[in-house]
Design an enzyme around this catalytic site. Structure first.
Site, PDB file in Angstrom:
ATOM      1  CE  LYS A 192     -81.479 -70.034 -48.176  1.00 29.06           C
ATOM      2  NZ  LYS A 192     -82.212 -71.214 -47.695  1.00 29.06           N
ATOM      3  CB  SER A 193     -80.303 -70.468 -41.740  1.00 28.86           C
ATOM      4  OG  SER A 193     -79.850 -71.074 -42.924  1.00 28.86           O
ATOM      5  NE  ARG A 214     -82.992 -73.271 -37.982  1.00 29.00           N
ATOM      6  CZ  ARG A 214     -82.700 -73.609 -39.236  1.00 29.00           C
ATOM      7  NH1 ARG A 214     -82.766 -72.677 -40.195  1.00 29.00           N
ATOM      8  NH2 ARG A 214     -82.343 -74.841 -39.540  1.00 29.00           N
ATOM      9  NE  ARG A 264     -85.761 -80.001 -52.195  1.00 29.79           N
ATOM     10  CZ  ARG A 264     -85.166 -78.925 -51.685  1.00 29.79           C
ATOM     11  NH1 ARG A 264     -85.467 -77.723 -52.173  1.00 29.79           N
ATOM     12  NH2 ARG A 264     -84.301 -79.025 -50.708  1.00 29.79           N
ATOM     13  CB  SER A 293     -83.417 -82.402 -44.318  1.00 30.21           C
ATOM     14  OG  SER A 293     -83.354 -81.005 -44.119  1.00 30.21           O
ATOM     15  CD  GLN A 347     -84.166 -76.921 -44.593  1.00 28.07           C
ATOM     16  OE1 GLN A 347     -85.158 -77.223 -45.240  1.00 28.07           O
ATOM     17  NE2 GLN A 347     -83.199 -76.175 -45.089  1.00 28.07           N
ATOM     18  CG  ASP A 406     -76.543 -75.207 -47.366  1.00 25.91           C
ATOM     19  OD1 ASP A 406     -76.879 -76.161 -48.092  1.00 25.91           O
ATOM     20  OD2 ASP A 406     -77.342 -74.599 -46.640  1.00 25.91           O
ATOM     21  NE  ARG A 464     -77.392 -77.250 -53.584  1.00 24.90           N
ATOM     22  CZ  ARG A 464     -77.636 -76.486 -52.523  1.00 24.90           C
ATOM     23  NH1 ARG A 464     -77.066 -76.762 -51.359  1.00 24.90           N
ATOM     24  NH2 ARG A 464     -78.442 -75.443 -52.626  1.00 24.90           N
ATOM     25  NE  ARG A 501     -76.645 -72.730 -50.103  1.00 18.80           N
ATOM     26  CZ  ARG A 501     -76.604 -71.559 -49.472  1.00 18.80           C
ATOM     27  NH1 ARG A 501     -75.710 -70.656 -49.823  1.00 18.80           N
ATOM     28  NH2 ARG A 501     -77.465 -71.286 -48.509  1.00 18.80           N
TER      29      ARG A 501
END
Length: 410
Positions: A22-23, A27, A98, A144, A146, A291, A322, A367
């Site tokens: 998915k990463s 992208r 977030r 992040s 991202q 992750d 987490r 996860r």
């Protein structure tokens, strides 16, 4: 509330077809859209995060709800900033808590028009697209990756391109490198200039066919399963993974070598098998592969291997906190974890009384579910609440466990 009870298999031998990354998918979807055409994308992930991205890019509704997809929130915030329309971008209740202020401030400094529709610094956002001037920007390197990738991907569309300097410690650098690699495949001039500066020239993308690799993050749960299996001949074959991968989580090969798993690349795929005894104490920095944290923590605890894991500063702002979630759920199973400095987890072997017949919570975090389930191999049958959260990245996870002879009730 849904619940599964996971029973371990007696032996383990399976061929598992993992989901696409998915990463990489998210992208490639953004860059493909910025290239201005519908070039062929092969092997796109079928997970929730990618589906909401696909829907947003295909339909461009005035209000875009990305649900719990953090990647989509960050990437679309930047993408819509260089578009031609006005959109509202929102998500789940957790998503609305977030933080996204660092990215919004960066985009505003580049000329973007973005307003908060509720709490300052958090979604939902009102974004009016326009041509951005670009230029030079500084960003903390410990946010992040991202955010960094979101900015880089729109760099070729800016009048002056983008020069981005990252200050302090840079987290998740492999994800930045992944973004640069995909951008260059589409013709962008994007590169590191020194250790802390990235440069993207104002050169448009060129559409090209692109095939997406399978997901090394998803592979990590099968490494965990092989590591925890008591069967000496346990083995799993994983087709569709690249040896020269752009995914930072491909480092799982080396991490799990210490935990008793051998990786062999064959023409049929990656073969996982048992090798030697797992290390009794693990010292590990996961700054570049955050992750993998839940997978590694769960594996060590189930094996009885003590550990000190650092580089976990981004775990507090993931789908859930987490660090807190790992401490709480493994306390139910009789393990007392310690955290330090909002970035470290330790286990020195300390145990507590487990909660009888505990049901493990997943916190809307894929996860958590996928790292807890394999522990049944050492801890016995486990009850897991809301197991459907795996759809975020690995929709057929439970079917694959059944294929490997796990018994799933519920």
């Amino acid at each position: 509330m849904t619940q599964f009870t996971v029973h371990p298999p007696k032996d383990l031998s399976a061929t598992i077809h993992l989901p696409a990354s998915k990463s990489i998918s998210n992208r490639a979807l953004i860059i493909n859209a910025l290239s201005g055409t519908n070039a062929t994308l092969g092997n796109i992930s079928d997970c929730d995060d990618t589906r909401v991205m696909l829907d947003a890019l295909r339909h461009r509704p005035e209000e875009i709800n990305i649900l719990a997809a953090g990647t989509a929130m960050r990437f679309l915030t930047a993408f819509l900033s260089v578009g031609k329309q006005t959109h509202s971008l929102t998500g789940t209740e957790r998503m609305r808590h977030r933080p996204i202020g660092v990215l919004v401030d960066a985009l505003r400094n580049l000329g973007a028009e973005i307003a908060y529709e509720a709490a300052e610094g958090y979604p939902p956002l009102r974004i009016t697209g326009r041509k951005l001037r670009g230029g030079t920007l500084e960003l903390p390197g410990n946010v992040s990756s991202q955010y960094v990738s979101a900015l880089l991907m729109i760099g070729p569309t800016m009048e002056q391109g983008l020069r981005l300097r990252l200050t302090g410690k840079i987290v998740s650098r492999p994800y930045i490198d992944m973004t640069l690699s995909i951008m260059r495949t589409y013709g962008a001039h994007a590169e590191w200039q020194g250790e802390d500066t990235l440069h993207v020239a104002p050169v448009p993308y060129t559409p090209v066919p692109y095939v997406i690799e399978n997901d090394w993050s998803a592979a990590s749960y099968w490494y965990q399963i092989v590591a925890l299996s008591p069967a000496p001949q346990a083995g799993v074959l994983l087709p569709g993974l690249f040896q020269a991968s752009t995914q930072g989580d491909a480092q799982v090969q080396e991490i799990f070598r210490s935990l008793g798993v051998e990786t062999t690349f064959t023409p049929e795929g990656v073969r996982l098998s048992k090798r030697g005894e797992p290390i009794r104490h693990l010292e590990l920095n996961l700054l570049r592969q955050p992750d993998l944290a839940q997978t590694v923590v769960a594996t060590c605890l189930a094996l009885g291997s003590t550990f000190h894991i650092t580089g976990l500063q981004s775990l507090r702002i993931k789908e859930t906190d987490r660090i807190a979630a790992l401490k709480k759920e493994f306390a139910k199973l009789g393990f007392l974890l310690e955290d330090r400095n909002d970035s470290e987890l330790l286990w020195n072997g300390e145990r507590c009384h487990p909660t009888p017949d505990a049901a493990l919570d997943t916190y809307e975090d894929h996860r958590m579910a996928m790292s807890l389930a394999p522990c049944a191999l050492r801890l016995g049958a486990l009850r897991i609440n809301n197991p459907e959260v795996v759809s975020k990245s690995y929709p057929h996870f439970w079917q694959d466990l059944r294929q490997a002879n796990f018994r799933i009730e519920g």
